[in-house]
Design a protein around this motif. Structure first.
Motif, mmCIF file in Angstrom:
data_model
loop_
_atom_site.group_PDB
_atom_site.id
_atom_site.type_symbol
_atom_site.label_atom_id
_atom_site.label_comp_id
_atom_site.label_asym_id
_atom_site.label_seq_id
_atom_site.Cartn_x
_atom_site.Cartn_y
_atom_site.Cartn_z
ATOM 1 N N VAL A 66 23.680 0.602 10.943
ATOM 2 C CA VAL A 66 24.304 -0.413 11.681
ATOM 3 C C VAL A 66 24.221 0.396 13.299
ATOM 4 O O VAL A 66 24.050 -0.259 14.363
ATOM 5 C CB VAL A 66 25.780 -0.623 11.415
ATOM 6 C CG1 VAL A 66 26.602 -1.376 12.324
ATOM 7 C CG2 VAL A 66 25.696 -1.398 10.262
ATOM 8 N N HIS A 87 21.474 -1.850 14.836
ATOM 9 C CA HIS A 87 21.909 -3.068 15.762
ATOM 10 C C HIS A 87 22.771 -2.527 16.864
ATOM 11 O O HIS A 87 22.657 -2.999 17.984
ATOM 12 C CB HIS A 87 23.014 -3.696 14.667
ATOM 13 C CG HIS A 87 23.967 -4.789 15.778
ATOM 14 N ND1 HIS A 87 23.261 -5.768 16.338
ATOM 15 C CD2 HIS A 87 25.260 -4.937 15.722
ATOM 16 C CE1 HIS A 87 24.273 -6.467 16.575
ATOM 17 N NE2 HIS A 87 25.360 -6.180 16.479
ATOM 18 N N ASP A 125 22.616 -10.631 16.409
ATOM 19 C CA ASP A 125 23.825 -11.330 16.065
ATOM 20 C C ASP A 125 23.438 -12.931 15.828
ATOM 21 O O ASP A 125 24.001 -13.529 14.935
ATOM 22 C CB ASP A 125 24.894 -11.277 17.073
ATOM 23 C CG ASP A 125 25.594 -9.892 17.166
ATOM 24 O OD1 ASP A 125 25.721 -9.116 16.273
ATOM 25 O OD2 ASP A 125 25.575 -9.137 18.172
ATOM 26 N N ASN A 132 23.636 -11.701 12.214
ATOM 27 C CA ASN A 132 24.744 -11.029 11.467
ATOM 28 C C ASN A 132 25.950 -12.354 11.169
ATOM 29 O O ASN A 132 26.443 -12.283 10.169
ATOM 30 C CB ASN A 132 25.582 -9.992 12.603
ATOM 31 C CG ASN A 132 24.903 -8.908 12.685
ATOM 32 O OD1 ASN A 132 24.326 -8.162 11.665
ATOM 33 N ND2 ASN A 132 24.685 -8.117 13.682
ATOM 34 N N THR A 207 30.728 -11.925 14.585
ATOM 35 C CA THR A 207 30.877 -10.784 14.092
ATOM 36 C C THR A 207 31.215 -9.671 15.308
ATOM 37 O O THR A 207 30.908 -9.939 16.461
ATOM 38 C CB THR A 207 29.783 -10.233 13.446
ATOM 39 O OG1 THR A 207 28.657 -10.098 14.096
ATOM 40 C CG2 THR A 207 29.360 -11.242 12.263
ATOM 41 N N THR A 253 31.363 -6.272 9.382
ATOM 42 C CA THR A 253 30.725 -7.936 9.420
ATOM 43 C C THR A 253 29.223 -7.583 10.092
ATOM 44 O O THR A 253 28.670 -8.663 10.227
ATOM 45 C CB THR A 253 31.594 -8.395 10.620
ATOM 46 O OG1 THR A 253 31.726 -7.720 11.703
ATOM 47 C CG2 THR A 253 33.081 -8.886 10.000
ATOM 48 N N GLU A 254 28.638 -6.206 10.583
ATOM 49 C CA GLU A 254 27.303 -6.240 11.153
ATOM 50 C C GLU A 254 26.304 -5.428 10.194
ATOM 51 O O GLU A 254 25.617 -4.870 10.964
ATOM 52 C CB GLU A 254 27.511 -5.757 12.595
ATOM 53 C CG GLU A 254 28.350 -6.824 13.202
ATOM 54 C CD GLU A 254 28.304 -6.514 14.689
ATOM 55 O OE1 GLU A 254 28.447 -7.701 15.673
ATOM 56 O OE2 GLU A 254 28.269 -5.334 15.236
ATOM 57 N N ARG A 255 26.659 -5.299 8.782
ATOM 58 C CA ARG A 255 25.645 -4.730 8.071
ATOM 59 C C ARG A 255 24.539 -5.739 7.894
ATOM 60 O O ARG A 255 23.285 -5.295 7.502
ATOM 61 C CB ARG A 255 26.231 -4.388 6.748
ATOM 62 C CG ARG A 255 27.167 -3.131 7.159
ATOM 63 C CD ARG A 255 27.613 -2.643 5.600
ATOM 64 N NE ARG A 255 28.633 -3.490 4.970
ATOM 65 C CZ ARG A 255 29.810 -3.243 4.494
ATOM 66 N NH1 ARG A 255 30.405 -1.788 4.749
ATOM 67 N NH2 ARG A 255 30.518 -3.823 3.938
ATOM 68 N N GLY A 257 22.716 -8.333 9.265
ATOM 69 C CA GLY A 257 21.599 -8.532 10.099
ATOM 70 C C GLY A 257 20.519 -7.633 10.035
ATOM 71 O O GLY A 257 19.199 -7.662 9.912
#
Length: 282
Positions: A66, A87, A125, A132, A207, A253-255, A257
């Motif tokens: 991430v 990310h 995103d 995401n 996210t 919440t951003e793992r 993508g």
């Protein structure tokens, strides 16, 4: 083949069969593919998307994560990876420009070990398939029906629907999917009633650090809004706008993508791609 390992604060997921000898690709060619797939040039972002640090060697092994923190770099060095793909990369608008201190240590390690750093922020995103938001909706069992900002050509936020349910039911689903309980702010709060009785069916999603999009979610008629972080003002916005808010964790919440992008790269180029999850409660 997928393997899950827990090593101290690290969680590693392998995206391809390590018994197959991987191919190789230059950093520039890999970035060209990702730029095209994610339509990166269409976004006005807060940091450069694509190749941020050129390690100077071809890539056969990639670590995804991430955020490009030092712990992820150390894990990539230990794994003898040629590239890190994240990310959250470097060179954010408004940050100090000199490459000293923490930033200096990070980049020095990358350069000393010939590791390239590739990062995609808003493009990762917003992607409708592996983004995401899309991946979060998928694991929560939500159906994306449109954009949170429908007049934008490449909108980042989304609107999704679910079967009519209580806030407690949605909280339980989020907890199971993300392995952490969300912070729920009820729209119908009062000193004598802290639990929302509203039925939730239409949900705004964005996210990460998108808590201030709660205003747009309310404007679009959402029953609830789901993001990563929360600010002091978010609580009052939720109550006064009449929309339940769920702060589910920026990292949590951003793992999805970056893992999905790693899967595509592993399959497309026969590269060794491992996702490493550096625990982050925020």
């Amino acid at each position: 083949m997928t393997h899950n390992h827990n090593v101290s604060a690290l969680s590693v997921t392998r995206n391809n069969d390590t018994h197959t000898k991987p191919s190789s690709i230059t950093p520039q060619a890999l970035v060209a593919f990702c730029d095209d797939y994610l339509e990166a040039s269409a976004f006005k972002d807060y940091a450069p998307n694509g190749l941020q640090v050129d390690g100077g060697q071809v890539i056969t092994s990639i670590i995804t994560g991430v955020t490009a923190c030092e712990a992820l770099i150390d894990a990539a060095i230990a794994a003898k990876a040629d590239a890190i793909m994240v990310h959250h990369g470097y060179f954010w608008k408004g940050e100090s420009e000199p490459i000293t201190g923490m930033k200096g240590r990070r980049i020095r390690k990358l350069m000393q070990h010939g590791i390239s750093l590739i990062a995609y922020h808003l493009p990762l995103d917003a992607h409708p398939i592996i983004g995401n938001n899309a991946k979060l909706a998928q694991i929560l069992g939500l159906t994306i029906t449109g954009a949170l900002y429908p007049h934008e050509s490449h909108p980042v936020g989304n609107i999704a629907t679910c079967l009519p349910q209580s806030a407690a039911s949605l909280s339980a689903t989020i907890t199971q999917a993300l392995h952490r309980a969300p912070l729920h702010i009820a729209s119908d709060f009062s000193p004598s009633n802290i639990n929302s009785e509203k039925t939730i069916e239409r949900i705004g999603i964005c996210t990460g650090g998108a808590q201030d999009m709660i205003d747009q979610a309310a404007l679009m008629g959402c029953d609830a809004y789901l993001s990563g972080e929360i600010s002091e003002r978010t609580t009052h916005s939720a109550r006064e706008l009449g929309i339940d808010y769920f702060a589910c964790g920026h990292h949590a919440t951003e793992r999805g993508g970056i893992q999905a992008l790693g899967d595509i790269i592993a399959e497309q180029f026969a590269l060794k791609v491992d996702f490493i999850d550096i625990d982050n409660p925020a």
